[in-house]
Design an enzyme around this catalytic site. Sequence first.
Site, PDB file in Angstrom:
ATOM      1  CE1 TYR A  88      38.324  46.508  43.272  1.00 34.95           C
ATOM      2  CE2 TYR A  88      40.171  45.888  44.418  1.00 34.95           C
ATOM      3  CZ  TYR A  88      39.237  45.589  43.509  1.00 34.95           C
ATOM      4  OH  TYR A  88      39.397  44.460  42.675  1.00 34.95           O
ATOM      5  CD  GLU A 122      37.104  38.081  40.739  1.00 30.25           C
ATOM      6  OE1 GLU A 122      37.748  38.684  41.291  1.00 30.25           O
ATOM      7  OE2 GLU A 122      35.778  38.085  41.587  1.00 30.25           O
ATOM      8  CG  HIS A 153      38.640  46.517  38.541  1.00 32.41           C
ATOM      9  ND1 HIS A 153      37.787  46.214  37.519  1.00 32.41           N
ATOM     10  CD2 HIS A 153      38.854  45.471  39.032  1.00 32.41           C
ATOM     11  CE1 HIS A 153      37.258  44.934  37.822  1.00 32.41           C
ATOM     12  NE2 HIS A 153      38.024  44.446  38.862  1.00 32.41           N
ATOM     13  CG  HIS A 211      42.794  38.331  39.212  1.00 31.20           C
ATOM     14  ND1 HIS A 211      42.516  37.151  40.041  1.00 31.20           N
ATOM     15  CD2 HIS A 211      41.868  39.231  39.623  1.00 31.20           C
ATOM     16  CE1 HIS A 211      41.390  37.137  40.693  1.00 31.20           C
ATOM     17  NE2 HIS A 211      40.847  38.476  40.469  1.00 31.20           N
ATOM     18  CG  ASP A 222      41.197  42.404  40.740  1.00 32.83           C
ATOM     19  OD1 ASP A 222      41.089  42.988  39.661  1.00 32.83           O
ATOM     20  OD2 ASP A 222      40.476  41.375  41.077  1.00 32.83           O
ATOM     21  CG  ASP A 258      36.421  41.030  37.202  1.00 39.93           C
ATOM     22  OD1 ASP A 258      36.876  39.570  37.592  1.00 39.93           O
ATOM     23  OD2 ASP A 258      36.775  41.715  37.869  1.00 39.93           O
ATOM     24  CG  HIS A 306      40.915  39.509  45.351  1.00 35.24           C
ATOM     25  ND1 HIS A 306      39.674  39.059  45.458  1.00 35.24           N
ATOM     26  CD2 HIS A 306      41.094  40.064  44.167  1.00 35.24           C
ATOM     27  CE1 HIS A 306      38.937  39.194  44.247  1.00 35.24           C
ATOM     28  NE2 HIS A 306      39.943  39.661  43.410  1.00 35.24           N
ATOM     29  CG  HIS A 329      31.275  39.771  43.149  1.00 33.58           C
ATOM     30  ND1 HIS A 329      31.733  40.350  44.350  1.00 33.58           N
ATOM     31  CD2 HIS A 329      32.321  39.371  42.527  1.00 33.58           C
ATOM     32  CE1 HIS A 329      33.021  40.671  44.292  1.00 33.58           C
ATOM     33  NE2 HIS A 329      33.260  40.009  43.257  1.00 33.58           N
TER      34      HIS A 329
END
Lengths: 52, 399
Positions: free
Chosen positions: B192, B80, B225, B78, B164, B82, B145, B24
Amino acid sequence: MDKYRCSICGYIYDPEAGDSSSGIPAGTSFDDLPDDWKCPICGADKDQFEKE
Amino acid sequence: MQVTEIKKDIYWVGAVDWNIRDFHGYSTYKGTTYNAFLMLDEKNVLFDTVKHNYKSDLLHRIRTLIDPEKIDYIVVNHVEMDHSGSLPEIVEIVKPEKIICSKMGKKNLIDHFHREDWPYHVVEPGETISTGKNSITFIETRMLHWPDSMFSYIPEEKLLISSDAFGQHFATSERFDDEVNETDLMYQAAKYYANILTLYSPLVRKLLKQVEELGIDIDMIAPDHGIIWKNPGKILQAYSDWSHHKGSNKALVIYDTMWHSTEMMANAVADGIQAEGVSVKLLNLQHNHRSEIMAEVLDAKAIVLGCPTLNNGLLPRMAGFLMYMRGLRPTNKVGAAFGSFGWSGESVKLLNKAMEEMKFDIIDEGIKVKYVPKHDTLKECVELGKRVGKAVKKALAEQ
């Protein structure tokens, strides 16, 4: 004066402290914050806040 | 990639994305991983899933350990995509007893997948659930986040599954920090932080304090990640340093140019900065991706912006970069601006305005040059660079 909590990120607006990041002086009640004031942490609008 | 046992009966079952280069808008030249973890216990627990197109990798890895239907709980740290993109299919196959998430997690899962009927189990901040020999304590980390973000801590194994936070976009066959090049790893971790977390630095500081006060014992941090930290002290200290936005003896000259006039000025400004003994990097926006630049902004003390005027405004690459940097809210920086123009010359004023909005300490009104700089104007640019260098040293001495 009441404290208000952001329902998105949990930030608490404390009228006694104000919000220096937006130039809001200490002693400003939540009601007196400008309508376009936003949560200094996540940017949520004023109407996303709930009374603590 | 192979399933890896990271702690007794706790396995990495995620996916490695070697090919992604644009996450993104964040440049991911080293790819990334979507980490998911499976804990085998009386209640089997899957922590997070993977991006949608990697669901078969996840299922394959789970199947090497157990039949997916034997998973009892899915923890969503999380929402999100991904990490949750595979969730609808995984839920269909696993039929979990509980989908464990934060209060905002439930709201956000419903807003993503529109499934009111899933077996949500909302955990309160600090709540602990037993899974048999192990237990999981949930730590709410709103806006680190996303509003739904939380950590899962397994006290029996001193393992923090950190969503994350502490992650890096770094595709590797290795899973642990002691197996990869440390400089590469710390650069990816800094990049990051710079691109995802800079604006939430006050919350990072609060969280680190909270973790210290709770006195929880952590000997491994497993983010969603990249590499898993067997040496959590290093990344915790780095997060503490980055979250204070202290900066270092380093200045950046970030610029775009049309016919090299602004570039000549950029070189002269950089010479002046260097003359003061401050490290400087010249970052032409035509050759440096905005997310690479943000990684440099993280520990820079001064940001000098250069841009010519185009159609009474800024070049679009600079305007886009400013939009990105402003959103990430770096603080505590020295700022200055310069640029060439042909007839109207608004760019320096616009650069200063953007830096004022970010509350940078603007040390000079900036330098405008009509068309092509003369030798004397370049000397002025060198002097501007020297003033920036002096301001960096003064600011560092005072903090």
